[in-house]
Design an enzyme around this catalytic site. Structure first.
Site, PDB file in Angstrom:
ATOM      1  N   LEU A  18       0.829  -1.209   0.000  1.00 31.02           N
ATOM      2  CA  LEU A  18       0.000   0.000   0.000  1.00 31.02           C
ATOM      3  C   LEU A  18       0.862   1.257   0.000  1.00 31.02           C
ATOM      4  O   LEU A  18       0.582   2.225  -0.699  1.00 31.02           O
ATOM      5  CB  LEU A  18      -0.953  -0.003   1.213  1.00 31.02           C
ATOM      6  CG  LEU A  18      -1.896   1.199   1.290  1.00 31.02           C
ATOM      7  CD1 LEU A  18      -2.785   1.299   0.054  1.00 31.02           C
ATOM      8  CD2 LEU A  18      -2.780   1.122   2.547  1.00 31.02           C
ATOM      9  N   LYS A 121      -0.911  11.376  17.898  1.00 32.43           N
ATOM     10  CA  LYS A 121      -0.786   9.962  18.227  1.00 32.43           C
ATOM     11  C   LYS A 121      -2.115   9.340  18.662  1.00 32.43           C
ATOM     12  O   LYS A 121      -2.866   9.934  19.410  1.00 32.43           O
ATOM     13  CB  LYS A 121       0.239   9.777  19.348  1.00 32.43           C
ATOM     14  CG  LYS A 121       1.668   9.696  18.846  1.00 32.43           C
ATOM     15  CD  LYS A 121       2.636   9.983  19.958  1.00 32.43           C
ATOM     16  CE  LYS A 121       2.551   8.986  21.063  1.00 32.43           C
ATOM     17  NZ  LYS A 121       3.282   7.746  20.786  1.00 32.43           N
ATOM     18  N   ILE A 440      21.881  20.021  17.114  1.00 32.72           N
ATOM     19  CA  ILE A 440      21.300  18.920  17.892  1.00 32.72           C
ATOM     20  C   ILE A 440      21.934  17.567  17.573  1.00 32.72           C
ATOM     21  O   ILE A 440      21.721  16.584  18.273  1.00 32.72           O
ATOM     22  CB  ILE A 440      19.767  18.908  17.725  1.00 32.72           C
ATOM     23  CG1 ILE A 440      19.188  20.266  18.100  1.00 32.72           C
ATOM     24  CG2 ILE A 440      19.103  17.844  18.562  1.00 32.72           C
ATOM     25  CD1 ILE A 440      19.568  20.763  19.494  1.00 32.72           C
ATOM     26  N   SER A 442      22.544  15.724  14.109  1.00 34.56           N
ATOM     27  CA  SER A 442      22.714  15.255  12.736  1.00 34.56           C
ATOM     28  C   SER A 442      22.858  16.417  11.767  1.00 34.56           C
ATOM     29  O   SER A 442      22.247  17.468  11.937  1.00 34.56           O
ATOM     30  CB  SER A 442      21.534  14.381  12.329  1.00 34.56           C
ATOM     31  OG  SER A 442      20.331  15.063  12.515  1.00 34.56           O
ATOM     32  N   GLU A 493      26.555  12.588  12.696  1.00 36.42           N
ATOM     33  CA  GLU A 493      25.775  11.334  12.650  1.00 36.42           C
ATOM     34  C   GLU A 493      25.678  10.702  11.258  1.00 36.42           C
ATOM     35  O   GLU A 493      24.730   9.975  10.959  1.00 36.42           O
ATOM     36  CB  GLU A 493      24.365  11.533  13.232  1.00 36.42           C
ATOM     37  CG  GLU A 493      24.392  12.015  14.671  1.00 36.42           C
ATOM     38  CD  GLU A 493      22.998  12.203  15.294  1.00 36.42           C
ATOM     39  OE1 GLU A 493      22.045  11.517  14.887  1.00 36.42           O
ATOM     40  OE2 GLU A 493      22.880  13.042  16.214  1.00 36.42           O
ATOM     41  N   TRP A 570      10.855   3.113  21.455  1.00 36.04           N
ATOM     42  CA  TRP A 570      10.780   2.899  20.011  1.00 36.04           C
ATOM     43  C   TRP A 570      11.137   1.470  19.606  1.00 36.04           C
ATOM     44  O   TRP A 570      11.452   1.206  18.455  1.00 36.04           O
ATOM     45  CB  TRP A 570      11.648   3.932  19.282  1.00 36.04           C
ATOM     46  CG  TRP A 570      10.995   5.286  19.262  1.00 36.04           C
ATOM     47  CD1 TRP A 570       9.690   5.572  19.558  1.00 36.04           C
ATOM     48  CD2 TRP A 570      11.590   6.551  18.922  1.00 36.04           C
ATOM     49  NE1 TRP A 570       9.443   6.919  19.436  1.00 36.04           N
ATOM     50  CE2 TRP A 570      10.599   7.549  19.036  1.00 36.04           C
ATOM     51  CE3 TRP A 570      12.875   6.946  18.518  1.00 36.04           C
ATOM     52  CZ2 TRP A 570      10.840   8.899  18.778  1.00 36.04           C
ATOM     53  CZ3 TRP A 570      13.104   8.294  18.254  1.00 36.04           C
ATOM     54  CH2 TRP A 570      12.107   9.256  18.380  1.00 36.04           C
ATOM     55  N   GLU A 614       6.532  10.275  25.060  1.00 37.41           N
ATOM     56  CA  GLU A 614       5.668   9.284  24.405  1.00 37.41           C
ATOM     57  C   GLU A 614       5.303   8.109  25.287  1.00 37.41           C
ATOM     58  O   GLU A 614       4.312   7.436  25.050  1.00 37.41           O
ATOM     59  CB  GLU A 614       6.383   8.697  23.179  1.00 37.41           C
ATOM     60  CG  GLU A 614       6.273   9.556  21.987  1.00 37.41           C
ATOM     61  CD  GLU A 614       6.929   8.933  20.783  1.00 37.41           C
ATOM     62  OE1 GLU A 614       7.058   7.706  20.689  1.00 37.41           O
ATOM     63  OE2 GLU A 614       7.319   9.724  19.918  1.00 37.41           O
ATOM     64  N   HIS A 650      18.305  16.125  24.897  1.00 39.60           N
ATOM     65  CA  HIS A 650      17.489  16.806  23.891  1.00 39.60           C
ATOM     66  C   HIS A 650      16.130  16.139  23.816  1.00 39.60           C
ATOM     67  O   HIS A 650      16.018  14.917  23.854  1.00 39.60           O
ATOM     68  CB  HIS A 650      18.177  16.732  22.517  1.00 39.60           C
ATOM     69  CG  HIS A 650      17.252  17.083  21.398  1.00 39.60           C
ATOM     70  ND1 HIS A 650      16.803  18.368  21.198  1.00 39.60           N
ATOM     71  CD2 HIS A 650      16.646  16.325  20.454  1.00 39.60           C
ATOM     72  CE1 HIS A 650      15.971  18.371  20.168  1.00 39.60           C
ATOM     73  NE2 HIS A 650      15.859  17.147  19.708  1.00 39.60           N
ATOM     74  N   HIS A 703      11.818  21.315  10.415  1.00 40.24           N
ATOM     75  CA  HIS A 703      10.924  20.598   9.493  1.00 40.24           C
ATOM     76  C   HIS A 703      10.650  21.420   8.247  1.00 40.24           C
ATOM     77  O   HIS A 703      10.150  20.909   7.261  1.00 40.24           O
ATOM     78  CB  HIS A 703       9.589  20.287  10.177  1.00 40.24           C
ATOM     79  CG  HIS A 703       9.755  19.416  11.375  1.00 40.24           C
ATOM     80  ND1 HIS A 703       9.735  19.913  12.664  1.00 40.24           N
ATOM     81  CD2 HIS A 703       9.988  18.093  11.501  1.00 40.24           C
ATOM     82  CE1 HIS A 703       9.941  18.926  13.499  1.00 40.24           C
ATOM     83  NE2 HIS A 703      10.098  17.812  12.834  1.00 40.24           N
TER      84      HIS A 703
HETATM   85  N1  GLN Z   1      20.637  13.718  17.730  1.00 37.25           N
HETATM   86  C1  GLN Z   1      19.504  13.445  16.909  1.00 37.25           C
HETATM   87  C2  GLN Z   1      19.604  14.194  15.594  1.00 37.25           C
HETATM   88  O1  GLN Z   1      20.096  15.265  15.581  1.00 37.25           O
HETATM   89  C3  GLN Z   1      18.237  13.841  17.598  1.00 37.25           C
HETATM   90  C4  GLN Z   1      17.022  13.470  16.787  1.00 37.25           C
HETATM   91  C5  GLN Z   1      15.738  13.629  17.534  1.00 37.25           C
HETATM   92  O2  GLN Z   1      15.685  14.234  18.576  1.00 37.25           O
HETATM   93  N2  GLN Z   1      14.672  13.096  17.008  1.00 37.25           N
HETATM   94  O3  GLN Z   1      19.172  13.743  14.567  1.00 37.25           O
HETATM   95 ZN    ZN Z   2      14.673  16.347  18.310  1.00 30.59          ZN
END
Ligand code: GLN
Ligand code: ZN
Length: 763
Positions: A18, A121, A440, A442, A493, A570, A614, A650, A703
C-alpha cells in the site's frame, strides 16, 4: 461455541504494497483506478487470511487513516476542502497531506493545495491519525458508501463481516474544536447520523457492528461519562447488535459505566486489564456478550496458549456462548507476516508471532475451547516447546547483566556535585561565550551517505571503504561548523541510519526484522527493533567516530547518544519482565558508553530522550510511576561522569508543563528543546518552575525549508531571556538537521550564529 473474531488487520501489506502504491499515485506515476484496485486486492487478501474466524472486520482498511475515513463517513470535512470537484479519494488525500496527487493539484486552480489536517498519536501507540476538526457550526451527513462497498466485497468472498467504526464519543474526544467551542455540544447532531449508519448496515443484513470507544480506558469527567450514556441510550434501538470495543488499557472506575451501557456486547483488552475481567463478569448483565482480548495486539511474542486456556476454560464454562475471544486490539500495531523473514535469527524467530501468526493462535484457542485441547494437541505442544526454549535461552538470560542490575545503587544516578559547582568547573574548562551556539546532532544525510551505506550493507563496499566515506562526511561537517563559527560542534551522525536502530544493532539482546513494518501514518512505516534478551554492550559504539571528529578541531566536540527511555519506547520490548527492568539494562549499557567517551577525552555528551514523553501512560494517575523509573534510568546513564563533563539532553516536543519537575530531576547540565513554533511561550513552564540548569530553546523549525532571519532569532532569544536568565541560555535549532540540505543548513546556521553574536553585545 466460543466465537472468535478480530478487531482489525494491518492494511499496509506484508511487503508494504500500500505504501508503494500510494507514493506512486501521489507522484503521478500511476492512476487512481490502479490505486483503488490495489486497495481492493489487499482487502481481499487480508480477509482470505482471516478465514476460519467467525467474524472478520470490515472498514478497518484505510487508504490513509481510519479516523479520517470516519470523518468522511460522517460528512465532517473541514470547510477548506468542501466543494471539491474531483474524486472524493483525492479530496481525502488533500485533508491528509494538504494536496492530492501530482498533476491533479497543478491543473485544478479552483481546488489546489490546502492546509493539511493536524496529526496526532492514537492513544499510546506510535500510530498517528488525522485529527477531526470541529466548530460550533459543524454539521454531519452520512456517507456510507465506503462501508457498503467493502461489505459487498466480503459477501462476495462468503465471509461473515463485522463492520468496525469509531464510536461517537471517542470520535468527539479525539477531535479538536477549532473555535474553542464545546465539542460535546455536537453530540446531539452526531447521533442521528450514527443511528442512520447503523440502520443502513442493518438493511444489509449485518448482525454485529464493532463500535470502538477506547476513550473508556482513560480518566473521564462527568460530562464525558454522561455523553457515553446519552449516546448509547439513543442508539439502543438500532437493528444491529453493538459490540462496544475498548483496548490499550484498563476500564477501572469506568467499568460500571461500560457494563451498564445498553449494548449487546463489550470487548476489553484482557492483556492490559486482566484484573478487570472478573469485576466485569460480575457487573455485566446476563444477556451481554463479553469479548476478551487474550492475544497481545501490541507486541510480537507468541502467546502462552496453555496459560490462556487454563484461564479461559472455566470462564467458558460459566458464560457459555456469551464469551468471545479476540486479539486485545486491532492488529494494525504489529507487522503482517513472520514467514516473510528470511534473515531473522532462527532462534529468536521461533519465539515470535506477527499478525498472521496471532490469528493462527486465535484459531487454535477457538478450536481448543470448542472441541477440547486434544483437538489441537500438536499446536499446543509446539507452542509450549517454543516458550520453554525462550525462557531457558542463554540469549535471553545473561547472569552478568542481572548481576550488574542488582549492583545498581542510588549513587550511580547522582552527579558528584550540585549543578552550580559543576557549571563553574565546566565554564572554566570549556570557555564558551555567552549565548553559546550548537546543533542537535545530525547534519544532512546526503545521497552519497545513503549510497555508501547501502553499498556497505549489500557487501559491495568493505568496512575500510565505508569508514573512509563516513570520515569524509564527518570532516566535511566539522569544516562547515568551523566556518560557521559554531561553539560546540557535533560529528553529524553520518554513520547512523536511525537513532535507535544504530544502537540496537550494536547491543546484545536485540534482533532486527526485514519486513517487520508497522504503519506510523499514511504511507510512513517504522520497523521497531526487537528487544528480546538481557541487554549488554560488547564494545564501544560511538567512541571511534567521536574521537575522530574531535581530532579534527580544537573546539569542543559533543558526543552523541540515544538515551535508554527513547530506545525502549521505540522498540518492541520483552513481555517477560516489566518495561522498567529493560530500561534499566539499557541505561547500564549506555552508561558504559558515556564513561568511555569521557575517558577518551570527550567533555560534552548529549543523551537524546526524544521519546520520553511518548511513554506516558494513558491514565494520569500512572504517570508518576513511569516518570520515576524513566528519570532514574536517564540518571544512571548520564550521571557517572565527573563535574567537568557537561551532559546535554534533547527532547523534540514542546509540552513540558505537566512533567517539568521530572525533567528537572534528570539533572542534565543543558537541555535543548523544540520551541520555535510556540514562540518561546513554552519556556513559561521552565520559568515558573525555576528550572535550575541551562536551556537551549530551539530557534528555528528544522521541518521547514524556510531560512530563519537573524532578526527573528534575536527576537525569539530576547523573549527567552525574559523568562530564563541569559547566562543559562544556549542558541540552537529545534532538532537534528538530517532531513535538510546543506544549501538550507548553511544560511540558516549563518543567521543563527550572527544572532548569537548580536545578543552577546548586550550581555
Ligand atoms: N541527535 C539526533 C539528531 O540530531 C536527535 C534526533 C531527535 O531528537 N529526534 O538527529
Ligand atoms: Zn529532536
Amino acid at each position: 461455541m466460543t466465537t472468535i473474531h478480530n478487531l482489525g488487520f494491518p492494511r499496509i501489506g506484508a511487503k508494504r504494497e500500500l505504501k508503494f502504491a500510494l507514493e506512486s499515485y501521489w507522484n503521478g506515476e500511476s492512476s487512481l483506478d490502479e490505486l483503488k484496485a490495489l486497495g481492493a486486492q489487499l482487502r481481499q487478501r487480508n480477509w482470505e487470511n482471516q478465514t476460519g474466524l467467525d467474524l472478520v472486520p470490515v472498514g478497518d482498511f484505510a487508504f490513509y487513516d481510519q479516523v479520517l475515513d470516519m470523518s468522511f463517513t460522517l460528512g465532517n470535512l473541514p470547510e477548506r476542502v468542501q466543494g471539491f470537484h474531483g474524486d472524493p479519494l483525492d479530496n481525502y488525500f488533500r485533508v491528509a497531506r494538504g494536496r492530492s496527487a501530482k498533476g491533479i493539484d497543478d491543473h485544478a486552480a479552483c481546488c489546489g493545495s490546502v492546509a493539511a489536517g493536524e496529526m496526532t498519536k492514537w492513544f499510546d501507540t506510535n500510530y498517528h491519525y488525522i485529527v477531526p476538526e470541529f466548530t460550533a457550526a459543524t454539521a454531519f451527513m452520512l456517507d456510507a458508501s465506503r462501508l457498503l462497498e467493502q461489505l459487498a466485497e466480503t459477501r462476495a468472498q462468503g465471509l461473515k463481516a463485522k463492520p468496525v467504526i469509531i464510536g461517537p464519543v471517542t470520535y468527539l474526544a479525539i477531535g479538536k474544536a477549532k473555535d474553542d467551542s464545546n465539542k460535546l455540544a455536537l453530540l446531539e447532531r452526531l447521533l442521528p447520523v450514527y443511528a442512520e449508519l447503523l440502520d443502513t448496515l442493518a438493511a444489509q443484513g449485518v448482525e454485529w457492528v464493532q463500535v470502538d470507544e477506547p476513550i473508556l480506558v482513560t480518566e473521564l469527567d462527568a460530562d464525558w461519562q454522561h455523553a457515553l450514556n446519552t449516546a448509547y441510550h439513543q442508539l439502543k434501538d438500532a437493528k444491529v447488535k453493538l459490540l462496544l470495543a475498548t483496548y490499550f488499557g484498563q476500564l477501572q472506575e469506568n467499568a460500571y459505566l461500560a457494563a451498564g451501557l445498553p449494548v449487546a456486547g463489550l470487548h476489553i483488552d484482557a492483556i492490559n486489564d486482566r484484573e478487570g475481567v472478573q469485576t466485569l463478569i460480575n457487573l455485566l448483565p446476563a444477556h451481554k456478550v463479553l469479548s476478551l482480548g487474550v492475544i497481545n495486539g501490541r507486541n510480537i511474542w507468541k502467546t502462552d496458549l496453555a496459560a490462556v486456556l487454563d484461564w479461559i476454560e472455566p470462564l467458558v464454562e460459566r458464560l457459555g456462548e456469551r464469551l468471545w475471544i479476540a486479539p486485545s486490539c486491532s492488529l494494525l500495531h504489529v507487522p503482517v507476516d513472520l514467514a516473510s523473514e528470511q534473515k531473522l535469527d532462527a532462534e529468536v524467530k521461533s519465539w515470535l508471532a506477527f499478525a498472521l501468526q496471532k490469528l493462527e493462535e486465535l484459531r487454535v484457542l477457538g478450536k481448543a475451547l470448542r472441541e477440547g485441547r486434544a483437538a489441537v494437541q500438536d499446536a499446543l505442544a509446539a507452542n509450549q516447546a517454543a516458550l520453554a526454549a525462550r525462557r531457558a535461552s542463554p540469549r535471553v538470560n545473561n547472569p552478568a547483566v542481572e548481576a550488574a542490575v542488582a549492583r545498581v545503587n542510588v549513587d550511580m544516578g547522582q552527579r558528584k556535585s550540585a549543578y552550580a559547582n559543576r557549571a563553574a568547573k565546566q565554564a572554566g574548562f570549556l570557555k564558551l561565550p555567552a549565548y553559546p551556539t550548537t546543533t542537535i546532532g545530525s547534519f544532512p544525510q546526503t545521497a552519497e551517505i545513503r549510497h555508501a551505506r547501502s553499498e556497505f550493507k549489500a557487501g559491495c563496499l568493505d568496512y575500510l571503504g565505508y569508514q573512509a566515506a563516513m570520515r569524509a562526511e564527518i570532516e566535511r561537517s566539522v569544516r562547515e561548523q568551523e566556518k560557521l563559527e559554531l561553539d560546540v560542534l557535533v560529528h553529524g551522525e553520518a554513520e547512523r541510519n536511525d537513532m535507535v536502530e544504530y544502537f540496537g544493532e550494536q547491543l546484545d539482546g536485540y534482533a532486527f526484522s526485514q519486513f517487520g513494518w508497522v504503519q506510523s501514518y499514511g504511507s510512513r512505516c517504522v520497523k521497531p527493533p526487537i528487544l528480546f534478551g538481557d541487554i549488554s554492550r560488547p564494545k564501544a559504539m560511538t567512541v571511534e567516530w567521536i574521537t575522530y571528529a574531535q581530532s579534527l578541531t580544537k573546539k569542543p566536540m559533543k558526543g552523541m547518544l540515544t538515551g535508554p527511555v527513547t530506545i525502549l519506547n521505540w522498540s518492541f520490548v520483552r513481555d517477560d519482565q516489566p518495561r522498567s527492568a529493560s530500561c534499566k539494562q539499557l541505561a547500564l549499557a549506555i552508561r558504559q558508553e558515556v564513561l568511555d567517551l569521557e575517558q577518551a577525552g570527550v567533555r560534552v555528551i548529549q543523551i537524546d530522550e526524544a521519546a520520553l514523553r511518548e511513554g506516558l501512560p494513558l491514565r494520569k494517575s500512572q504517570w508518576q510511576e513511569y516518570l520515576d523509573w524513566a528519570v532514574e534510568s536517564f540518571r544512571i546513564t548520564a550521571n557517572g561522569v565527573g563535574d567537568e563533563t557537561q551532559i546535554h539532553t534533547h527532547m523534540c516536543y514542546s509540552e513540558f508543563n505537566d512533567i517539568i519537575a521530572s525533567i528537572a530531576d534528570m539533572d542534565a547540565d543543558v537541555i535543548t528543546i523544540e520551541t520555535s513554533r510556540s514562540d518561546m511561550e513554552l519556556l513559561d513552564a521552565f520559568d515558573s518552575f525555576k528550572y535550575p540548569n541551562e536551556i537551549g530553546p530551539g530557534v528555528y523549525d528544522i521541518h521547514s525549508p524556510n531560512i530563519p532571519t537573524q532578526e527573528h532569532i534575536v527576537q525569539l532569544m530576547k523573549k527567552a531571556a525574559e523568562r530564563i536568565p541569559a547566562e543559562r541560555l544556549w542558541v540552537n535549532p529545534d532538532c537534528g538537521l538530517k532531513t535538510r540540505q546543506w544549501a538550507e543548513v548553511i544560511p540558516a546556521l549563518t543567521n543563527m550564529v550572527a544572532a548569537a553574536k548580536t545578543l552577546r553585545q548586550s550581555v
